[in-house]
Design an enzyme around this catalytic site. Structure first.
Site, mmCIF file in Angstrom:
data_model
loop_
_atom_site.group_PDB
_atom_site.id
_atom_site.type_symbol
_atom_site.label_atom_id
_atom_site.label_comp_id
_atom_site.label_asym_id
_atom_site.label_seq_id
_atom_site.Cartn_x
_atom_site.Cartn_y
_atom_site.Cartn_z
ATOM 1 N N HIS A 74 0.993 -1.057 0.188
ATOM 2 C CA HIS A 74 -0.050 0.053 0.038
ATOM 3 C C HIS A 74 0.728 1.255 -0.163
ATOM 4 C CE1 HIS A 74 -3.512 -2.188 -0.469
ATOM 5 N NE2 HIS A 74 -4.344 -1.549 0.472
ATOM 6 N N ASP A 92 -5.650 5.811 9.733
ATOM 7 C CA ASP A 92 -6.946 5.872 9.430
ATOM 8 C C ASP A 92 -7.650 4.515 8.732
ATOM 9 O OD1 ASP A 92 -6.935 8.381 10.213
ATOM 10 O OD2 ASP A 92 -6.815 9.421 8.234
ATOM 11 N N GLU A 96 -8.751 15.448 14.020
ATOM 12 C CA GLU A 96 -8.294 15.552 12.670
ATOM 13 C C GLU A 96 -8.589 16.819 12.280
ATOM 14 O OE1 GLU A 96 -7.900 12.366 9.905
ATOM 15 O OE2 GLU A 96 -6.688 11.116 11.155
#
Ligand code: FAD
Length: 510
Positions: free
Chosen positions: A94, A159, A276
């Protein structure tokens, strides 16, 4: 390009002859692993690409290990070879710029270790603290599911949870919990690592500490993480999750820092647990807001160009609900957002696994496996206002990059351990900004050029940003990135991977 196996020499070794139109490369691989080393087009193709879909690098072979012993064998064989081959551990791939690739080397599909059982073991007790011993190949979603079953949870997250433990610990692992608990690398007590010499070493702050600090945030340069001992704490069951809107960046920032500072003075339970922020620039992407509010929000976006969304969450359970409600009410009264506060009350797992919901939608639309020209930065607090004007307003809005997902939130330097390899700005408070674009296969360069423009702006404005998850084009840029940490990084490389075998896709030494 043709890869050919030379079976004649199998008694002594496995030779891969790799022929290009203009050159022939041969690498010698350990015979013990011949059944686990693949060169078929599917295995090679999967190891040649990543979530970024920008870089393609072809390995000579792919190892599907079934034990830690296989990793030791592969690395030791290369280390002892007169012509060492490079090796890249690949978690889920990723990364977005080929960081887990190895041109002409061997990619190790770490997830293959999962076939041997889950390798998530929970231990410890209330007095000395709970922990989970977790294989480097494990996904954080699996760690979450295994620990909450026992009423426990890791404290720091990313996240998105379908990432491997080894992959995020090689970077840092940040999210809305970082302001309070530090990055994920901060919440690890011990590691097992197979070094670039093929030795399996257990390390911690007390034992082999140099390797421990090197590996955490070490971009895969010093060894392959095969086990991490992750700090656990009791898990709450529910989460209150809020969004507040701002038309003004300064007020948004001040409120983010106010919320961040609450924990510096407060006692248990600590809150907010998560903090955030995001830019809202596209009047057509307001699905998370109530339908009756969308026209008003859209017209504010048209008026101001950007709305700033402060996103915060607090964990609670039956015993703390009343206290949390009261405290949050007091706290929100002291903030300066627009009057409407958008609230959701969700389970702890649903909150942490929230990005997976988006993933499923994007997959359905065919928009997940597309190029991701991402840029993630750490910005010192002293530069954040100039960054808003120069980047958010003057680059994103003016050039119409308004559908981009852009995150921006603060964290404290003192929650990071400077002995570790991860690099952050010098100031006590710094922000992360994530430009998380998805593009077509034919236009990712447009976003890549925008990212370059952002970096050029910072350079000219004297904002000393550090890249997170970043790639650099040259060794000089890496040296500049590490700054005063470069010498230590280099010394550690020479100590733990002297033949520069590991994680060549980061392009630091290879
Ligand atoms: P890979 O991409 O496979 O590997 C990354 C690097 O680590 C490579 O250099 C590789 O060689 C090395 N490596 C892999 N496994 C090991 C191991 N066991 N031991 C040593 N080295 C190893 N990051 C955040 O911090 N916060 C976020 O909120 C966040 N959200 C994301 C959301 C999405 C949708 C995606 C795609 C990524 C996100 N990331 C986030 C980035 C993520 O942390 C990196 O992509 C990271 O590399 C983890 O991915 P991976 O497990 O697939 O590792």
């Amino acid at each position: 390009m043709v890869a050919k196996l030379n079976f004649q020499s199998l008694q002594t070794c496995l030779v891969l002859i790799y022929m290009f139109t203009s050159s022939t490369i041969s690498i010698t691989l350990p015979p013990d692993l011949k059944d686990k080393i693949h060169i078929d087009p599917d295995a090679i193709k999967a190891a040649s690409t990543d979530y970024g879909h920008i870089v393609t690098q072809t390995p000579a072979a792919v190892l599907f290990p079934s034990s830690v012993e296989d990793l030791k064998t592969l690395i030791r064989f290369s280390f002892n070879s007169s012509v060492p081959y490079t090796i890249a551990a690949k978690g889920r791939g990723h990364s977005v710029h080929g960081e887990a690739m190895a041109t002409n080397g061997v990619v190790v599909e770490m997830r293959s270790l999962v076939k041997n059982g889950s390798r998530i073991v929970i231990g410890g007790d209330k007095a000395s603290g709970f922990y989970a011993d977790v294989g480097g190949e494990q996904l954080w979603i699996d760690v979450l599911n295994a620990t909450v079953q026992k009423g426990l949870t890791p404290v720091s997250w990313t996240d998105y949870l379908y990432l491997t433990v080894g992959g995020t610990l090689s970077n840092a692992g940040i999210s809305g919990q970082t302001h309070l608990r530090g990055p994920q690398i901060n919440d690890v007590n011990e590691l097992d690592v197979v070094t670039g010499k093929g030795e399996l070493v257990t390390c911690s702050k007390q034992q082999n500490s140099e390797l421990f600090y090197a590996v955490l945030g070490g971009l895969g340069q010093f060894g392959i993480i095969t086990r991490a001992r992750i700090v656990l704490e009791p898990a709450n069951q529910r989460v209150k999750w809020y969004r507040m809107l701002y038309t003004d960046f300064d007020t948004f920032n001040e409120d983010q820092e106010t919320l961040m500072a609450v924990n510096e003075s407060s006692s248990t339970p600590q809150f907010p647990n998560y903090l955030e922020g995001q830019l809202l620039m596209d009047p057509n992407s307001l699905d998370v807001y109530p339908p009756e509010d969308r026209p008003r929000i859209a017209s504010l976006i048209k008026q101001y160009g950007i709305l700033y969304v402060l996103e915060t969450a607090t964990y609670y359970d039956v015993g703390t609900k009343h206290y949390v409600d009261k405290k949050l009410h007091q706290l929100f009264n002291s903030l300066s957002s627009l009057p409407d506060i958008y609230t959701r009350d969700v389970s702890y797992v649903e909150f942490l696994n929230r990005v997976h919901t988006d993933e499923l939608i994007l997959r359905q639309k065919g928009l997940w496996d597309v190029p991701h020209p991402w840029l993630n930065l750490f910005i010192p607090k002293s530069g954040i206002q100039a960054f808003n004007n120069g980047v958010f307003k003057n680059i994103l809005v003016k050039q119409n990059f308004t559908t981009s997902i852009v995150l921006v939130y603060p964290m404290y330097r003192n929650k990071w351990d400077d002995n570790m390899s991860a690099v952050i700005p010098d100031e006590e408070i710094f922000y992360t900004a994530g430009f998380l674009d998805a593009s077509g296969f034919d236009n990712w360069q447009v976003f890549d050029n925008k990212n370059k423009e952002i970096l050029e702006f910072c350079d000219k404005a004297g904002i000393k940003v550090k890249k997170y998850l970043g790639y650099h084009d040259s060794k000089e840029e890496w040296i500049n990135h590490f700054g005063s940490k470069w010498k230590t990084f280099l010394d550690r490389k020479n100590q733990f991977d002297p033949k520069m075998i590991l994680s060549p896709g980061q392009k630091i030494f290879n």
